[in-house]
Scaffold this motif. Sequence first.
Motif, PDB file in Angstrom:
ATOM      1  N   ALA A 216      44.996  33.849  52.586  1.00 29.33           N
ATOM      2  CA  ALA A 216      43.380  33.510  53.291  1.00 29.33           C
ATOM      3  C   ALA A 216      43.209  34.230  54.091  1.00 29.33           C
ATOM      4  CB  ALA A 216      43.150  31.862  53.527  1.00 29.33           C
ATOM      5  N   SER A 217      43.596  34.885  54.386  1.00 24.97           N
ATOM      6  CA  SER A 217      43.676  36.392  55.981  1.00 24.97           C
ATOM      7  C   SER A 217      42.971  37.215  55.137  1.00 24.97           C
ATOM      8  CB  SER A 217      44.147  36.423  56.665  1.00 24.97           C
ATOM      9  OG  SER A 217      45.540  37.176  55.867  1.00 24.97           O
ATOM     10  N   LEU A 218      43.051  37.461  53.783  1.00 27.27           N
ATOM     11  CA  LEU A 218      42.572  38.777  53.213  1.00 27.27           C
ATOM     12  C   LEU A 218      41.063  38.470  52.516  1.00 27.27           C
ATOM     13  CD1 LEU A 218      45.596  38.569  49.671  1.00 27.27           C
ATOM     14  CD2 LEU A 218      45.285  40.634  51.389  1.00 27.27           C
ATOM     15  N   ASN A 219      40.674  39.852  52.893  1.00 31.07           N
ATOM     16  CA  ASN A 219      39.214  41.076  52.346  1.00 31.07           C
ATOM     17  C   ASN A 219      39.324  40.812  51.714  1.00 31.07           C
ATOM     18  OD1 ASN A 219      36.728  41.949  54.101  1.00 31.07           O
ATOM     19  ND2 ASN A 219      37.619  43.835  52.227  1.00 31.07           N
ATOM     20  N   LYS A 220      39.815  40.917  50.301  1.00 34.88           N
ATOM     21  CA  LYS A 220      40.021  40.897  48.859  1.00 34.88           C
ATOM     22  C   LYS A 220      41.238  40.600  48.500  1.00 34.88           C
ATOM     23  CE  LYS A 220      35.518  41.348  47.727  1.00 34.88           C
ATOM     24  NZ  LYS A 220      35.008  40.444  46.858  1.00 34.88           N
ATOM     25  N   PHE A 221      41.247  39.819  47.464  1.00 27.77           N
ATOM     26  CA  PHE A 221      42.642  40.212  46.529  1.00 27.77           C
ATOM     27  C   PHE A 221      42.022  40.458  45.432  1.00 27.77           C
ATOM     28  CE2 PHE A 221      45.898  37.026  45.318  1.00 27.77           C
ATOM     29  CZ  PHE A 221      46.866  37.768  44.350  1.00 27.77           C
ATOM     30  N   ALA A 222      42.027  41.287  44.735  1.00 31.24           N
ATOM     31  CA  ALA A 222      41.759  41.219  43.259  1.00 31.24           C
ATOM     32  C   ALA A 222      42.932  41.591  41.747  1.00 31.24           C
ATOM     33  CB  ALA A 222      41.074  43.164  42.874  1.00 31.24           C
ATOM     34  N   MET A 223      42.694  40.500  40.930  1.00 31.56           N
ATOM     35  CA  MET A 223      44.105  41.035  40.200  1.00 31.56           C
ATOM     36  C   MET A 223      43.488  41.670  38.837  1.00 31.56           C
ATOM     37  SD  MET A 223      45.094  37.029  40.843  1.00 31.56           S
ATOM     38  CE  MET A 223      43.812  36.187  41.315  1.00 31.56           C
ATOM     39  N   PHE A 224      44.249  42.086  38.088  1.00 26.11           N
ATOM     40  CA  PHE A 224      43.591  42.619  36.616  1.00 26.11           C
ATOM     41  C   PHE A 224      44.593  42.677  36.346  1.00 26.11           C
ATOM     42  CE2 PHE A 224      42.010  45.336  40.130  1.00 26.11           C
ATOM     43  CZ  PHE A 224      40.762  46.486  39.742  1.00 26.11           C
ATOM     44  N   MET A 225      44.194  42.343  34.630  1.00 23.67           N
ATOM     45  CA  MET A 225      44.891  41.336  33.470  1.00 23.67           C
ATOM     46  C   MET A 225      44.989  42.773  32.323  1.00 23.67           C
ATOM     47  SD  MET A 225      44.890  38.310  30.776  1.00 23.67           S
ATOM     48  CE  MET A 225      43.370  39.001  29.784  1.00 23.67           C
ATOM     49  N   PHE A 226      45.830  43.227  32.131  1.00 25.17           N
ATOM     50  CA  PHE A 226      46.208  44.321  30.876  1.00 25.17           C
ATOM     51  C   PHE A 226      45.408  43.522  29.329  1.00 25.17           C
ATOM     52  CE2 PHE A 226      48.413  46.711  33.588  1.00 25.17           C
ATOM     53  CZ  PHE A 226      47.696  47.644  33.834  1.00 25.17           C
ATOM     54  N   GLU A 227      44.512  43.675  28.557  1.00 24.42           N
ATOM     55  CA  GLU A 227      43.807  43.208  27.627  1.00 24.42           C
ATOM     56  C   GLU A 227      44.534  42.797  26.166  1.00 24.42           C
ATOM     57  OE1 GLU A 227      40.448  44.988  27.278  1.00 24.42           O
ATOM     58  OE2 GLU A 227      39.082  43.762  28.867  1.00 24.42           O
ATOM     59  N   GLU A 228      45.552  43.710  26.310  1.00 24.15           N
ATOM     60  CA  GLU A 228      46.329  43.857  25.332  1.00 24.15           C
ATOM     61  C   GLU A 228      47.801  43.627  25.597  1.00 24.15           C
ATOM     62  OE1 GLU A 228      44.107  46.696  25.194  1.00 24.15           O
ATOM     63  OE2 GLU A 228      42.939  45.338  24.032  1.00 24.15           O
ATOM     64  N   THR A 279      39.683  42.460  34.537  1.00 26.99           N
ATOM     65  CA  THR A 279      40.617  42.701  33.160  1.00 26.99           C
ATOM     66  C   THR A 279      40.274  44.193  32.729  1.00 26.99           C
ATOM     67  OG1 THR A 279      38.863  43.039  31.891  1.00 26.99           O
ATOM     68  CG2 THR A 279      40.464  40.735  31.870  1.00 26.99           C
ATOM     69  N   THR A 280      41.774  44.965  31.713  1.00 32.26           N
ATOM     70  CA  THR A 280      41.382  46.478  32.000  1.00 32.26           C
ATOM     71  C   THR A 280      41.921  46.574  30.382  1.00 32.26           C
ATOM     72  OG1 THR A 280      42.108  48.481  32.785  1.00 32.26           O
ATOM     73  CG2 THR A 280      43.456  47.274  32.487  1.00 32.26           C
ATOM     74  N   PRO A 281      41.691  47.471  29.492  1.00 35.58           N
ATOM     75  CA  PRO A 281      42.248  47.617  28.075  1.00 35.58           C
ATOM     76  C   PRO A 281      43.354  48.363  29.043  1.00 35.58           C
ATOM     77  CG  PRO A 281      39.991  49.011  28.458  1.00 35.58           C
ATOM     78  CD  PRO A 281      40.498  48.334  29.796  1.00 35.58           C
ATOM     79  N   GLY A 282      43.989  47.857  27.205  1.00 34.14           N
ATOM     80  CA  GLY A 282      44.951  48.526  27.314  1.00 34.14           C
ATOM     81  C   GLY A 282      46.381  47.950  26.794  1.00 34.14           C
ATOM     82  N   GLN A 283      48.135  48.136  27.403  1.00 33.17           N
ATOM     83  CA  GLN A 283      49.133  47.690  26.693  1.00 33.17           C
ATOM     84  C   GLN A 283      49.714  47.730  28.525  1.00 33.17           C
ATOM     85  OE1 GLN A 283      51.691  45.475  26.359  1.00 33.17           O
ATOM     86  NE2 GLN A 283      51.826  46.470  24.449  1.00 33.17           N
ATOM     87  N   HIS A 284      50.512  46.670  28.533  1.00 32.63           N
ATOM     88  CA  HIS A 284      51.126  46.876  30.919  1.00 32.63           C
ATOM     89  C   HIS A 284      50.813  48.128  30.886  1.00 32.63           C
ATOM     90  CE1 HIS A 284      52.859  44.916  33.612  1.00 32.63           C
ATOM     91  NE2 HIS A 284      54.085  45.621  33.216  1.00 32.63           N
ATOM     92  N   MET A 285      50.457  48.573  32.271  1.00 37.97           N
ATOM     93  CA  MET A 285      50.342  49.582  32.910  1.00 37.97           C
ATOM     94  C   MET A 285      50.523  50.784  31.725  1.00 37.97           C
ATOM     95  SD  MET A 285      51.183  48.431  35.348  1.00 37.97           S
ATOM     96  CE  MET A 285      51.456  49.679  36.073  1.00 37.97           C
ATOM     97  N   HIS A 286      49.418  50.900  31.202  1.00 41.00           N
ATOM     98  CA  HIS A 286      48.670  51.451  30.746  1.00 41.00           C
ATOM     99  C   HIS A 286      47.478  52.290  31.333  1.00 41.00           C
ATOM    100  CE1 HIS A 286      51.168  51.937  26.164  1.00 41.00           C
ATOM    101  NE2 HIS A 286      52.325  52.218  27.335  1.00 41.00           N
ATOM    102  N   LEU A 287      47.571  52.990  32.039  1.00 42.04           N
ATOM    103  CA  LEU A 287      46.103  53.079  33.076  1.00 42.04           C
ATOM    104  C   LEU A 287      46.110  54.242  33.136  1.00 42.04           C
ATOM    105  CD1 LEU A 287      47.493  51.113  35.845  1.00 42.04           C
ATOM    106  CD2 LEU A 287      45.694  50.692  35.220  1.00 42.04           C
ATOM    107  N   SER A 288      43.798  54.044  32.813  1.00 37.90           N
ATOM    108  CA  SER A 288      43.441  55.467  32.797  1.00 37.90           C
ATOM    109  C   SER A 288      43.303  56.207  33.933  1.00 37.90           C
ATOM    110  CB  SER A 288      42.966  55.631  31.523  1.00 37.90           C
ATOM    111  OG  SER A 288      41.171  54.602  33.176  1.00 37.90           O
TER     112      SER A 288
END
Length: 318
Positions: A216-228, A279-288
């Motif tokens: 809870a002490s985090l300033n921000k916790f951002a979670m990204f899910m790959f859509e495919e 969320t972000t497009p693509g397969q697991h760990m396919h990052l632009s």
Amino acid sequence: MRSITLLATLATSALSIVLPQSSEDVQLPLVIWHGLGDDFQREGLASVAELAEATNPGTYVHLIHLVDDGSGDRSATFFGNVTQQIEIVCEQLAADPILSTAPAINALGFSQGGQFLRGYIERCNTPPVHNLVTFGSQHNGISEFESCKYNDWICNGAEALLRSGRWTNFAQSRVVPAQYFRDPRELDQYLAYSNFLADINNEREEKNETYKKNLASLNKFAMFMFEEDTVAVPKESALFAEVNATTGEVTHLQDREIYQADWLGLKQLDKAGRLDFKTTPGQHMHLSEEVLQDAFKEYFAPLENKWHMSGLVVQHDA
């Protein structure tokens, strides 16, 4: 002797970048923990580090590693005791002359590296994490193990152990993916035998208040899910959701007891606008490069002078 002098010079130079000399903007260091089957010497990870530095000049980047060579570091993503591995990382970050003297650090986790960084925050958090960003991480565990390439003997060995005896003491102390395996159909076994995930998710009857306080002490916790994503199953685990393996029904984090009873401080973060679901497009760990750069700008940019430093914790002025 020359190399020792050079290292000292580099450390001094980097510290002058990380630590504020006045009330100007402050660039926090960044630590990165890679995922399963990867290692800290891979070219792709070096490119991510370079992009982080190019996006926010002055960023000191530390690539977390459990062994000092790439082959050993990759093997440690499949075999090892995750609790012990996090202890190693706690010591590694606390001993780094730059990270340990910075007012705080930012953290980026790829795949399993994301839930491991969360474990670091909950269990030690020294130096403290300001913003945590995870991509495709299995925060609510996996219910299947990914298929391996035919000739990848390390991966195939881990897969065989996971399938044949995931709740054995051997698997739960030595097979890394087994330690974040969580199938709702096997919840009793999970709560009884899970070496790692059931603990850091505070799912057992006795709750660890330090875990909740630290997260809870985090300033921000951002979670990204790959859509495919078909590699990390279920993909919704990246957003702390639970999926019924029989019906496919998704129970989002806000509808789960872990949130409603606030076992981890996630509700506290969410209500304060400090928990981001992406969320972000693509397969697991396919990052632009564009997706990564946008994340670096949003979460790892220099702290503006409206922020002030109080001890080791970055706090926002009221």
